[in-house]
Design an enzyme around this catalytic site. Structure first.
Site, PDB file in Angstrom:
ATOM      1  N   ALA A   1       2.278   1.793  -3.430  1.00 51.48           N
ATOM      2  CA  ALA A   1       1.250   2.239  -4.376  1.00 51.48           C
ATOM      3  C   ALA A   1       0.772   3.651  -4.076  1.00 51.48           C
ATOM      4  O   ALA A   1       0.488   4.430  -4.985  1.00 51.48           O
ATOM      5  CB  ALA A   1       0.063   1.270  -4.350  1.00 51.48           C
ATOM      6  N   GLU A   2       0.677   3.979  -2.809  1.00 52.03           N
ATOM      7  CA  GLU A   2       0.127   5.278  -2.407  1.00 52.03           C
ATOM      8  C   GLU A   2       1.109   6.426  -2.604  1.00 52.03           C
ATOM      9  O   GLU A   2       0.753   7.468  -3.131  1.00 52.03           O
ATOM     10  CB  GLU A   2      -0.314   5.229  -0.940  1.00 52.03           C
ATOM     11  CG  GLU A   2      -1.556   4.413  -0.689  1.00 52.03           C
ATOM     12  CD  GLU A   2      -2.818   5.059  -1.252  1.00 52.03           C
ATOM     13  OE1 GLU A   2      -2.802   6.228  -1.651  1.00 52.03           O
ATOM     14  OE2 GLU A   2      -3.842   4.356  -1.286  1.00 52.03           O
ATOM     15  N   SER A   3       2.322   6.267  -2.111  1.00 53.23           N
ATOM     16  CA  SER A   3       3.242   7.412  -2.089  1.00 53.23           C
ATOM     17  C   SER A   3       4.629   7.101  -2.628  1.00 53.23           C
ATOM     18  O   SER A   3       5.481   7.992  -2.638  1.00 53.23           O
ATOM     19  CB  SER A   3       3.401   7.911  -0.644  1.00 53.23           C
ATOM     20  OG  SER A   3       4.145   6.964   0.116  1.00 53.23           O
TER      21      SER A   3
ATOM     22  N   HIS B   1       0.839  -1.204   0.000  1.00 56.43           N
ATOM     23  CA  HIS B   1       0.000   0.000   0.000  1.00 56.43           C
ATOM     24  C   HIS B   1       0.879   1.260   0.000  1.00 56.43           C
ATOM     25  O   HIS B   1       0.599   2.208  -0.736  1.00 56.43           O
ATOM     26  CB  HIS B   1      -0.920   0.032   1.221  1.00 56.43           C
ATOM     27  CG  HIS B   1      -2.174  -0.763   1.079  1.00 56.43           C
ATOM     28  ND1 HIS B   1      -3.269  -0.315   0.385  1.00 56.43           N
ATOM     29  CD2 HIS B   1      -2.513  -1.986   1.551  1.00 56.43           C
ATOM     30  CE1 HIS B   1      -4.230  -1.226   0.431  1.00 56.43           C
ATOM     31  NE2 HIS B   1      -3.790  -2.247   1.137  1.00 56.43           N
TER      32      HIS B   1
END
Length: 174
Positions: free
Chosen positions: A60-62, A57
């Site tokens: 993928a997020e940052s 995550h």
């Protein structure tokens, strides 16, 4: 035949067609995964979510950037919107403040939020619908009856689920 295969591979590299596949399946290691200890600690406190999933995550997020801010206002390593952080924010580093830009607080909050989503949807946290809900919101998943038909969300689910195995070493004893 070998020369033809080499030529095709070169063309694919030059056009960037293999970049996504290489990025998706490139294995990770303790030397290349920032915040590994935070992912492990949060997964220990929130056993419904794995350290590998938290790392996927974050990637993928940052892209593992604790200072990231999205155009939609999501903040920090785990890209949590302020309203959600207000509801679920955790002070993992014990400094008396839940801060979305503090990596420990961000990871701990994401673990708490993912656990809550799983409970609300009555699904394992690793289920693609929970992953989609982290990106699009639980309401969008409930309304769609599954992963919403948003390109961004479908891509997000594909990335997270594709990257989790590469971070599997995080779920083994150190």
């Amino acid at each position: 035949m070998g020369l033809l295969l080499a030529a095709v591979t070169v063309v694919l590299h030059l056009t960037g067609a293999l970049d996504g596949l290489e990025q998706r399946y490139r294995p990770s290691s303790p030397r290349t995964t920032p915040y590994a200890d935070l992912f492990r600690a949060a997964a220990e406190r929130y056993p419904a979510v794995s350290a590998a999933q938290l790392a996927a995550h974050a990637r993928a997020e940052s892209g593992f950037d604790p200072d990231a801010v999205s155009p939609a206002g999501a903040q920090g390593l785990m890209q949590i919107v302020p309203g959600t952080f207000g509801d679920f924010g955790r002070d993992a580093d014990g400094d008396g403040e839940a801060d979305p830009f503090d990596p420990a607080d961000s990871v701990e909050t994401a673990a708490a939020y993912l656990t809550w989503i799983g409970e609300q949807l009555d699904l394992p946290v690793s289920d693609e619908r929970v992953i989609a809900a982290y990106n699009a919101g639980p309401g969008a998943v409930q309304e769609a009856g599954g992963v919403p038909d948003f390109e961004e969300t479908r891509t997000y689910v594909e990335r997270v689920t594709g990257w989790v195995p590469g971070y599997g070493w995080l779920d083994r004893p150190a």
